[in-house]
Design an enzyme around this catalytic site. Structure first.
Site, short mmCIF file in Angstrom:
data_model
loop_
_atom_site.label_atom_id
_atom_site.label_comp_id
_atom_site.label_asym_id
_atom_site.label_seq_id
_atom_site.Cartn_x
_atom_site.Cartn_y
_atom_site.Cartn_z
CG HIS A 241 -1.91 -1.13 1.19
ND1 HIS A 241 -3.09 -1.09 0.48
CD2 HIS A 241 -1.87 -2.36 1.77
CE1 HIS A 241 -3.74 -2.24 0.62
NE2 HIS A 241 -3.00 -3.02 1.39
CB ALA B 139 -6.49 -2.65 8.26
CG ASN C 221 -2.50 -12.83 7.54
OD1 ASN C 221 -1.46 -13.08 6.96
ND2 ASN C 221 -2.58 -12.81 8.85
CG ASP D 150 -0.66 -6.15 3.29
OD1 ASP D 150 -1.14 -5.32 2.51
OD2 ASP D 150 -1.29 -6.63 4.25
#
Length: 371
Positions: free
Chosen positions: A54, A132, A210, A264
């Site tokens: 990100h 998130a 995850n 990530d």
């Protein structure tokens, strides 16, 4: 430029001793000559490719600016990542459209990692496994919305994540399978639903273990479905927080050549502890661990992909497998293997030279040494 006495990575994860020659920004077909620079047995591996991160260096793709993209691309290049496919967060369509337009009009600088795609991680995700992601903007999968964003991105979206149990998701997978690589993500899908999603054309699993149900002996879920579908790749975060080292080793044994290492990473990567944002939500970084508001929910990582590759080796993954998962496999996943992912003649000369301790000795980006 010519180099000899290298341990050169091969696409099958092995290494051979030999030399490399460069021709402009490409790897040359000729063997290194007698005048080549002796590199003393350094490892030569291809530049890494992160198809799911990100942000880094204080910026995020969702900032929606050329400054953000260029700062991230420069940091990534200096960290051994030659090509990037950064990921969005779950946001309203108008925000996502602006991000797509910024990415589509961005021009890569000669010292920066190449922007080769966008990973649309939201908004087609399950509330129950949102992690998130911002639940206010989640919605059911919508092929028309994807196409509107893809038009803004001028075809740059290479990955689209979705939860296959959502209403209409399986039909959307079947409709979009020929247009973009679809990855199952942030999902409570059971085994049968996941298998049907793969049958209809989904080909990836987002950050394995995850934001999904665990695999058990009676309910194998998404993980079991991925195991039973050989054409499916699985992303894995080896930052030391998201997945236990034993589970990392198990994943490499179970999925063999289907692992795609991702970082990530979020904006704190390359910086330090403190308070940051991710998708408009406050993230606290403490001891390298990023979480929503300092709580138990992980909010991306603070490790770049090179860090993750090294940590995977430290967890017991053979170097060749780790390199393959951080370069060859992601290149194939998003369809850029003609230029990236190995050190074969004709491919872009993105090369990392490593010592025995896997420290970077030399970085070569598109044929140019990066100081």
């Amino acid at each position: 430029m010519e180099f000899c006495n290298l341990k050169i990575y091969q696409p099958d994860g092995t290494f051979r001793t030999g030399g490399l020659s460069l021709s402009g920004d490409r790897i040359g077909a000729a063997q290194a000559s007698a005048d080549a620079c002796d590199m003393g047995g350094l490892y030569a591996i291809p530049g890494l490719i992160d198809i799911h991160f990100h942000g880094c260096a204080g910026y995020d793709l969702c900032d929606g600016t050329h400054k953000a993209i260029s700062t991230m691309a420069r940091y990534q290049a200096e960290s051994g990542v030659c090509a990037i496919c950064p990921a969005t967060m779950t946001l309203p369509e108008e925000r996502l459209a602006a991000i797509m337009e910024a990415a589509a009009s961005y021009q890569t600088d000669r010292r920066d990692a190449a922007l080769v795609g966008i990973n649309l991680e939201g908004p087609f995700l399950a509330e129950s496994r949102k992690g998130a992601q911002n639940g206010d903007y989640l919605q059911k999968p919508d092929a028309a919305l994807f196409r509107r964003l893809q038009e803004k991105a001028q075809g740059l979206i290479k990955l689209c994540d979705l939860a296959p149990e959502l209403p209409g998701a399986l039909d959307v997978i079947g409709e979009l399978a020929g247009e973009v690589r679809l990855s199952l993500a942030h999902t409570d899908a059971d085994y049968d639903t996941a298998c049907e999603a793969f049958r209809r054309g989904a080909r990836e699993v987002t950050h394995l273990f995850n934001a999904m149900a665990p695999m058990t002996h009676r309910e194998p879920g998404l993980i079991g479905a991925a195991l039973d579908n050989d054409e499916v790749g699985v992303e894995l975060i080896t930052d030391g927080f998201h997945v236990h080292p034993a589970a990392v080793r198990a994943a490499f044994q179970l999925f063999e050549n289907r692992i795609i290492l991702i970082s990530d990473s979020m904006a704190a990567t390359g910086l330090g502890d403190g308070v940051y944002t991710l998708g408009g939500q406050q993230v606290t970084v403490k001891g390298g661990r990023a979480s929503l508001g300092g709580g138990s929910t992980l909010a991306g990582s603070t490790a770049n992909l090179f860090d993750c590759m090294r940590r995977a080796v430290g967890m017991g993954v053979p170097l060749g497998q780790a390199v393959r998962s951080a370069s060859t496999n992601p290149a194939r996943a998003i369809g850029i293997q003609h230029d990236y992912g190995s050190l074969e003649p004709g491919k872009l000369a993105n090369i990392i030279l490593l010592d025995e301790d896997l420290n970077i000795n030399t970085l070569i980006l598109r044929g140019q040494i990066i100081d």
